[in-house]
Enzyme design. Structure first.
Site, short mmCIF file in Angstrom:
data_model
loop_
_atom_site.label_atom_id
_atom_site.label_comp_id
_atom_site.label_asym_id
_atom_site.label_seq_id
_atom_site.Cartn_x
_atom_site.Cartn_y
_atom_site.Cartn_z
NE ARG A 157 -2.24 -1.45 3.50
CZ ARG A 157 -2.50 -2.67 4.19
NH1 ARG A 157 -3.46 -3.33 3.80
NH2 ARG A 157 -1.73 -3.05 5.20
CB ILE A 158 3.09 2.81 2.66
CG1 ILE A 158 2.15 2.96 3.57
CG2 ILE A 158 4.29 3.71 2.76
CD1 ILE A 158 2.70 2.51 4.77
CG ASP A 177 5.97 -6.77 -2.98
OD1 ASP A 177 5.95 -8.03 -2.34
OD2 ASP A 177 5.70 -5.99 -2.24
CB CYS A 207 9.51 -4.40 2.76
SG CYS A 207 11.29 -4.16 3.19
N PRO A 208 7.75 -4.75 5.40
CG PRO A 208 6.01 -6.05 5.72
CD PRO A 208 7.18 -5.76 4.73
CG ASN A 234 8.35 6.66 5.51
OD1 ASN A 234 8.43 5.78 4.60
ND2 ASN A 234 7.45 7.61 5.45
CB SER A 235 9.73 0.66 6.36
OG SER A 235 8.72 -0.34 6.53
NE ARG A 236 7.39 -0.76 12.45
CZ ARG A 236 6.55 0.10 12.30
NH1 ARG A 236 6.70 1.13 11.89
NH2 ARG A 236 5.38 -0.25 12.49
CD GLU A 265 11.50 4.12 16.08
OE1 GLU A 265 10.36 4.33 16.21
OE2 GLU A 265 11.91 4.39 14.75
CG HIS A 284 8.10 6.21 14.17
ND1 HIS A 284 8.46 4.98 14.60
CD2 HIS A 284 7.15 6.14 13.30
CE1 HIS A 284 7.54 4.14 13.98
NE2 HIS A 284 6.79 4.69 13.23
#
Ligand code: NAD
Length: 318
Positions: A157-158, A177, A207-208, A234-236, A265, A284
């Site tokens: 989605r993002i 992906d 990606c996660p 800006n994922s993880r 964080e 974040h």
């Protein structure tokens, strides 16, 4: 029903209303809850709502009235969902609420790297333009994106939202992906991860975080990238080996990075990225425009209402 919200401040620092929850029961809201107060504050509540406060087996054992845990976020790793399941406690999350905001923020980080608007505005306010010999000045190379290639890792989605904006800026978009989709093919050309590393002027991570993706941006993969590549995350935070990225920024191999997330964080004072060259770091906040938080609030209320009606939705521990 007694409902307790243990760490409501980041979701609602005062610009939203808790009234949706108030209509569902007897509500107590805490801005934040330290570890040693979790059990005491849950007390005899049946519904517990958390954002980042950890709810583990010890808490479930000590608070036998809990029937429902609602997470005010997509990621629910703060809750021990197996311990909850064993006790028949339903855990719900918010599967999606901020896709547009997070995509927009990825591009905001990129545009800041391209133009350093905040820096130049600060310079003007400090009197540098007034006293300048020439009619304009700039302190960083200014970068035009049209015609450059953006490589997006994780084209869900993002990732796709970011890809659509990048295309509107005139960029070529390629994506990697594990699962490809027709919707994705309309925006980007899917390529292998190594081809993405080799061909991208800008790499944006969407990606996660999984064991398989942790540390994917490391020395070995950075070596496969173009010299002077720009990296956006800006994922993880743990997707990146931060020591390796800091070294690559300082050597110039990576020209710049725009990061909204880091490995720990809030950020630790000794994070090597704090002193690395050309590294923009934000705390974040991609998810946090009021519009997204309002959507998150509405879905969190709907989740609890559905649970009360006996038809729970967005359950993560079925
Ligand atoms: P999504 O599930 O729609 O998309 C994730 C994509 O990653 C999927 O297409 C999936 O197939 C792909 N993927 C899975 N494993 C992969 C791998 N090993 N390599 C490459 N791709 C892989 O999720 P989304 O809504 O687009 O969210 C993406 C991420 O954004 C989330 O996982 C979360 O970490 C992050 N996020 C950050 C913020 C913030 O405030 N900074 C807010 C929301 C989400």
């Amino acid at each position: 029903m007694n409902i307790v919200i243990l760490d409501g401040y980041t979701e609602n620092p005062g610009d939203l209303s808790w009234e949706g929850f108030e209509k569902l029961g007897n509500l107590t809201v805490y801005d934040r809850t330290p570890g040693e107060k979790i059990i005491e504050r849950i007390g005899k509540a049946e519904a517990v709502i958390v954002n980042k406060t950890p709810i583990d087996k010890k808490v479930f054992d000590a608070c036998p009235t809990i029937k429902y845990v609602g997470v005010l976020a997509t990621g629910y790793n703060v809750v021990d969902i197996n311990a909850a399941k064993e006790k028949g406690i339903v855990v719900c999350n918010i599967p999606t609420y901020g896709t547009d905001a997070v995509g927009q923020f990825a591009i905001a980080l990129l545009l800041e790297i391209c133009h350093h608007t905040a820096h130049h505005s600060d310079a003007v306010h400090a009197g540098r333009w007034e006293n300048n010999k020439d009619w304009c000045f700039w302190d960083y190379p200014l970068i035009e994106l049209a015609g450059k290639t953006m490589g997006i890792i994780g084209f869900g989605r993002i990732g796709q939202t970011t890809g659509r904006i990048a295309k509107a800026l005139g960029m070529e978009v390629i994506a990697y992906d594990e699962y490809q989709s027709d919707a994705g093919r309309e925006i980007a050309k899917y390529v292998s991860l190594d081809k993405l590393f080799a061909d991208s002027d800008v790499i944006s991570l969407h990606c996660p975080l999984f064991p398989s993706t942790e540390g994917m941006i490391n020395k070995e993969n950075i070596a496969k990238m173009k010299d002077g590549v720009i990296l956006i995350n800006n994922s993880r935070g743990p997707l990146i080996n931060e020591a390796d990225l800091a070294e690559a920024l300082n050597s110039g191999k990576v020209y710049a990075a725009g990061l909204d997330v880091v490995s720990t964080e809030p950020i630790k004072g000794n994070n090597p990225l704090l002193k690395a060259k050309n590294c923009i770091i934000t705390p974040h906040i991609s998810w946090a425009p009021k519009e997204s938080r309002k959507r998150l609030m509405d879905i969190a209320v709907d989740n609890l209402a559905a649970f009360i009606e006996g038809k729970p939705i967005n359950v993560v521990n079925k």
